[in-house]
Scaffold this motif. Structure first.
Motif, short mmCIF file in Angstrom:
data_model
loop_
_atom_site.label_atom_id
_atom_site.label_comp_id
_atom_site.label_asym_id
_atom_site.label_seq_id
_atom_site.Cartn_x
_atom_site.Cartn_y
_atom_site.Cartn_z
N LEU A 5 -6.75 1.84 8.95
CA LEU A 5 -5.58 1.06 8.52
C LEU A 5 -5.30 1.29 7.03
O LEU A 5 -4.14 1.44 6.64
CB LEU A 5 -5.80 -0.42 8.82
CG LEU A 5 -4.62 -1.36 8.62
CD1 LEU A 5 -3.39 -0.87 9.37
CD2 LEU A 5 -4.99 -2.76 9.06
N VAL A 6 -6.33 1.36 6.22
CA VAL A 6 -6.16 1.62 4.79
C VAL A 6 -5.55 3.00 4.59
O VAL A 6 -4.59 3.16 3.82
CB VAL A 6 -7.51 1.51 4.04
CG1 VAL A 6 -7.41 2.06 2.63
CG2 VAL A 6 -7.99 0.08 4.01
N ARG A 7 -6.07 3.98 5.31
CA ARG A 7 -5.51 5.35 5.19
C ARG A 7 -4.04 5.39 5.60
O ARG A 7 -3.24 6.07 4.96
CB ARG A 7 -6.32 6.32 6.04
CG ARG A 7 -7.71 6.59 5.48
CD ARG A 7 -8.45 7.63 6.33
NE ARG A 7 -9.86 7.54 6.12
CZ ARG A 7 -10.76 7.11 7.00
NH1 ARG A 7 -10.39 6.74 8.21
NH2 ARG A 7 -12.03 7.06 6.70
N SER A 8 -3.69 4.67 6.66
CA SER A 8 -2.28 4.65 7.09
C SER A 8 -1.40 3.95 6.07
O SER A 8 -0.26 4.36 5.84
CB SER A 8 -2.13 4.02 8.48
OG SER A 8 -2.41 2.64 8.43
N GLU A 9 -1.92 2.92 5.42
CA GLU A 9 -1.15 2.24 4.36
C GLU A 9 -0.95 3.17 3.17
O GLU A 9 0.12 3.19 2.57
CB GLU A 9 -1.87 0.97 3.91
CG GLU A 9 -1.90 -0.16 4.92
CD GLU A 9 -0.58 -0.91 4.96
OE1 GLU A 9 0.05 -1.10 3.90
OE2 GLU A 9 -0.19 -1.31 6.07
N ILE A 10 -1.98 3.94 2.83
CA ILE A 10 -1.87 4.90 1.72
C ILE A 10 -0.85 5.97 2.07
O ILE A 10 0.00 6.34 1.23
CB ILE A 10 -3.24 5.51 1.39
CG1 ILE A 10 -4.18 4.44 0.81
CG2 ILE A 10 -3.12 6.68 0.42
CD1 ILE A 10 -5.62 4.85 0.71
N ALA A 11 -0.90 6.48 3.30
CA ALA A 11 0.04 7.51 3.72
C ALA A 11 1.48 6.98 3.71
O ALA A 11 2.40 7.67 3.29
CB ALA A 11 -0.32 8.01 5.12
N ALA A 12 1.67 5.74 4.15
CA ALA A 12 3.01 5.13 4.15
C ALA A 12 3.52 4.95 2.73
O ALA A 12 4.71 5.07 2.47
CB ALA A 12 2.97 3.79 4.88
N GLU A 13 2.62 4.66 1.81
CA GLU A 13 2.98 4.45 0.40
C GLU A 13 3.49 5.76 -0.22
O GLU A 13 4.38 5.76 -1.06
CB GLU A 13 1.77 3.95 -0.38
CG GLU A 13 1.98 3.72 -1.84
CD GLU A 13 2.73 2.46 -2.15
OE1 GLU A 13 3.38 2.43 -3.22
OE2 GLU A 13 2.71 1.53 -1.35
N LYS A 14 2.92 6.88 0.22
CA LYS A 14 3.28 8.18 -0.34
C LYS A 14 4.66 8.65 0.14
O LYS A 14 5.26 9.51 -0.48
CB LYS A 14 2.24 9.23 0.00
CG LYS A 14 0.95 9.00 -0.75
CD LYS A 14 -0.05 10.07 -0.43
CE LYS A 14 -1.35 9.85 -1.21
NZ LYS A 14 -2.35 10.86 -0.91
#
Length: 128
Positions: A118-127
């Motif tokens: 979930l953290v990785r997906s949030e980081i990817a969405a932020e980019k």
């Protein structure tokens, strides 16, 4: 590459408290030098569920650190006023839960891998 805004992670639950017998003004923890295992002996007196919460928190922190993920972790005790507010808002009860952004992982769904995904997906969405 632009710096990524840290993802906010809230770890909610009941965690052990280690009592330090040394005064806050001391530059050393003299009790720890006399009895190096006193933190472990205090944790051993807590119920298994609370010890497991602590182990989960420690392992999650180690994994986030080892992967160098841009996060900001807050630990919220279920028996605090802030914990009560999170409990009502997300229907958490007193059990361990992790909130990433506005998404909650709790109960049988809760695992370190799911939190990291979930953290990785949030980081990817932020980019994006």
């Amino acid at each position: 590459m632009a710096a990524t805004k840290p993802v906010k992670i809230i770890v909610y639950g009941i965690f052990p408290t280690i009592y330090n017998m040394c005064a806050p003004c001391c530059t050393r923890d003299y009790l720890l030098e006399c009895s190096p295992n006193y933190p472990a002996s205090q944790i051993g007196e807590y119920p298994r569920s609370i010890r497991e919460n602590q182990l989960f928190l420690e392992e999650l922190t180690k994994r986030i650190t080892s992967e160098k993920l841009p996060v900001r972790i807050s630990v919220v005790s279920a028996d605090s006023l802030t914990g009560l507010l999170y409990s009502v808002k997300y229907r958490l009860g007193g059990r361990l839960a992790v909130i990433v952004g506005n998404k909650v992982i709790k109960g049988r769904e809760l695992s370190i891998e799911k939190v990291l995904d979930l953290v990785r997906s949030e980081i990817a969405a932020e980019k994006l």
